[in-house]
Design a protein around this motif. Sequence first.
Motif, PDB file in Angstrom:
ATOM      1  N   ARG A  72       1.352   5.057  -2.732  1.00 54.18           N
ATOM      2  CA  ARG A  72       1.116   6.098  -2.291  1.00 54.18           C
ATOM      3  C   ARG A  72       1.749   7.288  -3.440  1.00 54.18           C
ATOM      4  O   ARG A  72       2.805   7.060  -3.893  1.00 54.18           O
ATOM      5  CB  ARG A  72       1.706   6.754  -0.988  1.00 54.18           C
ATOM      6  CG  ARG A  72       3.136   6.438  -0.704  1.00 54.18           C
ATOM      7  CD  ARG A  72       3.351   6.542   0.752  1.00 54.18           C
ATOM      8  NE  ARG A  72       2.809   7.595   1.575  1.00 54.18           N
ATOM      9  CZ  ARG A  72       3.632   8.806   1.753  1.00 54.18           C
ATOM     10  NH1 ARG A  72       4.693   9.124   0.957  1.00 54.18           N
ATOM     11  NH2 ARG A  72       2.777   9.870   2.427  1.00 54.18           N
ATOM     12  N   ASP A 119      -0.523   2.165   8.119  1.00 54.14           N
ATOM     13  CA  ASP A 119       0.377   2.639   7.307  1.00 54.14           C
ATOM     14  C   ASP A 119      -0.394   4.169   6.691  1.00 54.14           C
ATOM     15  O   ASP A 119      -1.670   4.278   6.855  1.00 54.14           O
ATOM     16  CB  ASP A 119       0.532   2.051   6.276  1.00 54.14           C
ATOM     17  CG  ASP A 119      -0.637   1.405   5.388  1.00 54.14           C
ATOM     18  OD1 ASP A 119      -1.187   2.318   4.549  1.00 54.14           O
ATOM     19  OD2 ASP A 119      -0.929   0.154   5.422  1.00 54.14           O
ATOM     20  N   GLY A 155      -0.629   4.794   3.547  1.00 55.93           N
ATOM     21  CA  GLY A 155      -0.739   4.688   2.240  1.00 55.93           C
ATOM     22  C   GLY A 155      -2.039   5.201   1.835  1.00 55.93           C
ATOM     23  O   GLY A 155      -2.966   5.674   2.539  1.00 55.93           O
ATOM     24  N   ALA A 170       0.910  -1.365  -0.018  1.00 57.99           N
ATOM     25  CA  ALA A 170       0.049   0.053   0.093  1.00 57.99           C
ATOM     26  C   ALA A 170       0.860   1.303   0.195  1.00 57.99           C
ATOM     27  O   ALA A 170       0.501   2.378  -0.770  1.00 57.99           O
ATOM     28  CB  ALA A 170      -1.098   0.120   1.220  1.00 57.99           C
ATOM     29  N   LEU A 171       1.976   1.227   0.928  1.00 58.85           N
ATOM     30  CA  LEU A 171       2.869   2.288   0.790  1.00 58.85           C
ATOM     31  C   LEU A 171       3.552   2.731  -0.582  1.00 58.85           C
ATOM     32  O   LEU A 171       3.704   3.676  -0.811  1.00 58.85           O
ATOM     33  CB  LEU A 171       3.906   2.289   1.868  1.00 58.85           C
ATOM     34  CG  LEU A 171       3.556   2.227   3.371  1.00 58.85           C
ATOM     35  CD1 LEU A 171       4.568   2.091   4.148  1.00 58.85           C
ATOM     36  CD2 LEU A 171       3.049   3.649   3.631  1.00 58.85           C
ATOM     37  N   PRO A 223       6.590   7.653   3.616  1.00 57.43           N
ATOM     38  CA  PRO A 223       6.103   6.323   3.983  1.00 57.43           C
ATOM     39  C   PRO A 223       6.332   5.958   5.415  1.00 57.43           C
ATOM     40  O   PRO A 223       7.484   5.866   6.034  1.00 57.43           O
ATOM     41  CB  PRO A 223       6.611   5.164   2.988  1.00 57.43           C
ATOM     42  CG  PRO A 223       7.977   5.883   2.632  1.00 57.43           C
ATOM     43  CD  PRO A 223       7.913   7.262   2.709  1.00 57.43           C
TER      44      PRO A 223
END
Length: 462
Positions: A419, A445, A447, A415-416, A426
């Motif tokens: 971004r 996170d 993200g 997910a990060l 992150p």
Amino acid sequence: MPFVAIIFLVFALFLAAGVPRGRQAAWLGLTLAAFGCCILGLIGLITRFGNYRLEGLIVLPLDQPAWIGDLLGRLTLSWFMRFRLWSLAGFVVSVAGFSLSYTVERWRPADRWFAGGLALAMGLILWGYDPEILFALYRRGTGFLRDAGAWEKWVWKLGLLDAMVFAAVALILALALGRFFLLWRRLSIPQKRAQALCVGIGHGLLAAFFIVLCCLGPAKVLNAQAVATKLLPVAGYPVFDITLLLAVPFAGLLVMGAVMLSILRFGFLGTWHMGTRDLDRQIRVANEAIRLVFHSFKNRFLAVQMAMDMALLQLEGCPGNQSEETKTKIREARRICEDALAQLDMLQAQAGRLRVNPADWRLVELWEEAAARCATRLTAVAVSVYHREPELRVRGDREHLVAVLENLIQNALDALAQREGGFFGPCLWVETGREYEWAYIRITDNGPGIPEENLRKIMGQA
């Protein structure tokens, strides 16, 4: 007989829970037994002054079994009144005791005040409503018979006493039940919240029936006004409205259903180890299913091999380049089948070795091992870790637990990677801790998050 039915349900509850242990199991057993005694005392009071039948959805005779009738017949009126009084006090104490046992991790001053006030209130009720005390009040009241005004004032005081004591009992039960729902609002783990809600609803149903059947109407236990002024005369005794007794069996089933749901679905009364045994059974079933699937695949591949061998035999007598190309392709396909069969044999052997080895592990160690496996990718991320209880332990298979944490980390890192810009780089926040018997690890996170249309799919919803 509602009392006998409830006793059997208690034993069934304990058996289904896998021999539950601990204070909560003891308090729950006392609660159910005390409620059963309250119902027995109510029915005994009614049948003491006549034999009744309930007609409505069902017909429920109030005749007692022979041994119960003999037991109640041997009790004097004073001891029978004590039995009802002690049953009432036992129910209130057991509900409050279970509430404290379930909701308190570390005793605070408010909890001690509640427990102390409960003990004081029950002690005063047991003393003040003892038949000997009520008889003394009756003798004192006879001194006001010549003065109508004094007599009315005396009766009013006794009625006020009954109202105050009833209010105290209702307040204690309300505070005890309120602790369940306050805990439900405070918790963050869904399983524990559902468990607290089921337990609170079950005890709420019992408390409601207890109030209506034992604390209101002519059959109420806290009735100093009637006892001290009439001494329960047989002649002209008020008619009992016993319609609500029809609903007691149904209420009992609802209560047991709520508690059983808490036990079997959400791990209650020390039964969370049942999940490990159930997982072992599921793995054994899965292993057998995998073996059957592999056996089926192997049979199909062998059938394909046999068909290829037959095709090669038929092509042996056919000259020409096209025939040779066809035979080469068949041999290549046959080799692929042989490789697939060898891999199926290996997978089938490995599937039989799948086992769960539960033990107690420090949650911090599990996290550190999972983070070490993802160390290469974590170097580009700012990681913040907070362990609320560094020595917190969880029970399970180490390899499987670490694999779950590793997958969570990988998902967060994926997910990060999606971004787009942002003021901060992150980041990953990790928190471990527990809520009562449930341990948790939260990985957060910064993200882009999960699209709203995909949120339902996470929990298997359409």
